[in-house]
Design an enzyme around this catalytic site. Structure first.
Site, mmCIF file in Angstrom:
data_model
loop_
_atom_site.group_PDB
_atom_site.id
_atom_site.type_symbol
_atom_site.label_atom_id
_atom_site.label_comp_id
_atom_site.label_asym_id
_atom_site.label_seq_id
_atom_site.Cartn_x
_atom_site.Cartn_y
_atom_site.Cartn_z
ATOM 1 N N ARG A 25 0.875 -1.176 0.000
ATOM 2 C CA ARG A 25 0.000 0.000 0.000
ATOM 3 C C ARG A 25 0.908 1.221 0.000
ATOM 4 O O ARG A 25 1.604 1.490 0.978
ATOM 5 C CB ARG A 25 -0.903 -0.016 1.238
ATOM 6 C CG ARG A 25 -1.808 1.176 1.365
ATOM 7 C CD ARG A 25 -2.887 1.163 0.315
ATOM 8 N NE ARG A 25 -3.945 2.109 0.692
ATOM 9 C CZ ARG A 25 -4.588 2.831 -0.184
ATOM 10 N NH1 ARG A 25 -4.330 2.717 -1.470
ATOM 11 N NH2 ARG A 25 -5.535 3.656 0.221
ATOM 12 N N THR A 29 3.802 2.562 2.942
ATOM 13 C CA THR A 29 5.200 2.108 2.974
ATOM 14 C C THR A 29 6.059 2.493 1.770
ATOM 15 O O THR A 29 7.234 2.148 1.745
ATOM 16 C CB THR A 29 5.254 0.567 3.110
ATOM 17 O OG1 THR A 29 4.734 -0.031 1.921
ATOM 18 C CG2 THR A 29 4.493 0.079 4.333
ATOM 19 N N GLU A 92 -4.533 -7.157 -6.711
ATOM 20 C CA GLU A 92 -3.173 -7.692 -6.863
ATOM 21 C C GLU A 92 -3.007 -8.979 -6.080
ATOM 22 O O GLU A 92 -2.470 -9.965 -6.580
ATOM 23 C CB GLU A 92 -2.133 -6.701 -6.320
ATOM 24 C CG GLU A 92 -1.718 -5.622 -7.226
ATOM 25 C CD GLU A 92 -0.637 -4.754 -6.581
ATOM 26 O OE1 GLU A 92 -0.453 -3.653 -7.097
ATOM 27 O OE2 GLU A 92 0.018 -5.145 -5.591
#
Length: 180
Positions: A25, A29, A92
């Site tokens: 995300r 990060t 994803e």
């Protein structure tokens, strides 16, 4: 001679464009942990896909990301507090799990600022994120995301409490990372 059933369970060798696909995300990060992980992997000569480094301008993002997952040997999934709030991350993740099951994609997980059991059981902030997804998306899609999250979170991984680094024996690389 191997029987047809035993050879069907082993995915055929495939050529990969990337050694590692990073799923993370960005808001949590990108400039911190994942950015440092990406740099460390590259210093070790490990070809790594990170969306802001590899996406070509003008291309449809989702198709290129899905293709990059298909063309990777490993996926490193960095679970963070807002990971499940992103339908993009969950798409994803679902694709990563499909590639794991169909192509033999290897998975490594990092639990950055979240507890593995909260991810696995979708409690706390993960539960809140899924309540919102259930209001915006169809039930079947949300169920696929939940299933993918449960499956991948069942893998052992590293937590941000573990300050000894990441060791992936399959690629024989060692990374020391400051988690704070």
């Amino acid at each position: 001679m191997a029987s047809a059933s035993s050879s069907a369970s082993i995915p055929p060798p495939r050529s990969c464009t990337y050694d590692v696909f990073l799923s993370f995300r960005g808001e949590d990060t990108r400039t911190g942990f994942t950015g440092h992980l990406y740099a460390a992997l590259n210093r070790k000569g490990i070809t790594t896909y990170k969306d802001d480094k590899n996406l070509r301008k003008g291309h449809v993002i989702s198709k290129e990301l899905l293709k990059a997952i298909d063309e990777s040997m490993f996926a490193v999934i960095v679970f963070s507090p807002d990971y499940a709030s992103s339908s993009w991350c969950l798409d994803e993740l679902q694709k990563i799990m499909e590639c794991k099951n169909q192509l033999g994609l290897q998975i490594e997980t990092v639990f950055y600022g979240v507890e593995p059991c909260d991810v696995r059981h979708q409690r706390g902030i993960f539960e809140e994120a899924f309540k919102k997804h259930e209001q915006r998306h169809d039930r079947e899609k949300v169920k696929r995301w939940r299933d993918a999250l449960t499956q991948v979170a069942a893998h052992s991984g590293w937590t941000s409490k573990n300050e000894h680094g990441i060791y992936c024996s399959s690629t024989n690389f060692l990374l020391f990372s400051h988690w704070r």
